[in-house]
Design a protein around this motif. Structure first.
Motif, short mmCIF file in Angstrom:
data_model
loop_
_atom_site.label_atom_id
_atom_site.label_comp_id
_atom_site.label_asym_id
_atom_site.label_seq_id
_atom_site.Cartn_x
_atom_site.Cartn_y
_atom_site.Cartn_z
N ILE A 6 6.07 -2.10 5.20
CA ILE A 6 5.23 -2.73 6.22
C ILE A 6 3.90 -2.01 6.34
O ILE A 6 2.84 -2.64 6.37
N ARG A 7 3.93 -0.69 6.39
CA ARG A 7 2.69 0.10 6.48
C ARG A 7 1.79 -0.16 5.28
O ARG A 7 0.59 -0.40 5.41
N ASN A 8 2.38 -0.11 4.09
CA ASN A 8 1.59 -0.30 2.86
C ASN A 8 1.03 -1.72 2.76
O ASN A 8 -0.10 -1.92 2.32
N ARG A 9 1.83 -2.70 3.16
CA ARG A 9 1.39 -4.09 3.08
C ARG A 9 0.23 -4.35 4.04
O ARG A 9 -0.74 -5.03 3.67
N ILE A 10 0.31 -3.79 5.25
CA ILE A 10 -0.80 -3.94 6.18
C ILE A 10 -2.06 -3.31 5.60
O ILE A 10 -3.14 -3.91 5.65
N SER A 11 -1.92 -2.14 5.02
CA SER A 11 -3.09 -1.48 4.40
C SER A 11 -3.66 -2.31 3.26
O SER A 11 -4.87 -2.49 3.15
N GLU A 12 -2.78 -2.82 2.41
CA GLU A 12 -3.20 -3.64 1.27
C GLU A 12 -3.97 -4.88 1.73
O GLU A 12 -5.06 -5.18 1.23
N LEU A 13 -3.42 -5.57 2.70
CA LEU A 13 -4.05 -6.79 3.19
C LEU A 13 -5.36 -6.49 3.92
O LEU A 13 -6.32 -7.24 3.80
#
Length: 102
Positions: A6-13
């Motif tokens: 979740i943390r990484n996906r938010i950063s990616e987006l």
């Protein structure tokens, strides 16, 4: 799936949207450090906030968790635009895509 995803996906987006953690936090109606607290692992968004984050990125929760989609907001926008074209135009776009994949 875990908290790290979740943390990484938010950063990616967020990076794809070309917006800072601070700006995103403020635009979501939170303190300037809200997104940083999520991506650093200090907090997780509530379900309601998660849905607001998805809305912010103009994606569905399904698209958020679909790791096979690199840029879900862009893909969604392309599909919406394709739906406005006639069959000949869609075939032309398809041929262009096939050529780019070579």
């Amino acid at each position: 799936m875990d908290d790290k995803f979740i943390r990484n996906r938010i950063s990616e987006l967020r990076i794809q949207k070309n917006i800072s953690e601070r700006s995103m936090s403020i635009e979501l109606g939170h303190s300037p450090s809200y997104i940083h607290s999520i991506v650093s692992g200090k907090a997780l968004p509530s379900m309601t906030e998660f849905l607001y984050i998805c809305e912010y990125f103009n994606i569905t929760p399904k698209e958020f968790f679909d790791v096979g989609i690199n840029n879900p907001a862009l893909i969604k926008s392309v599909i919406e635009d394709l739906n406005t074209l006639d069959e000949v135009q869609i075939i032309n776009i398809y041929e262009i895509i096939k050529g780019l994949k070579k």
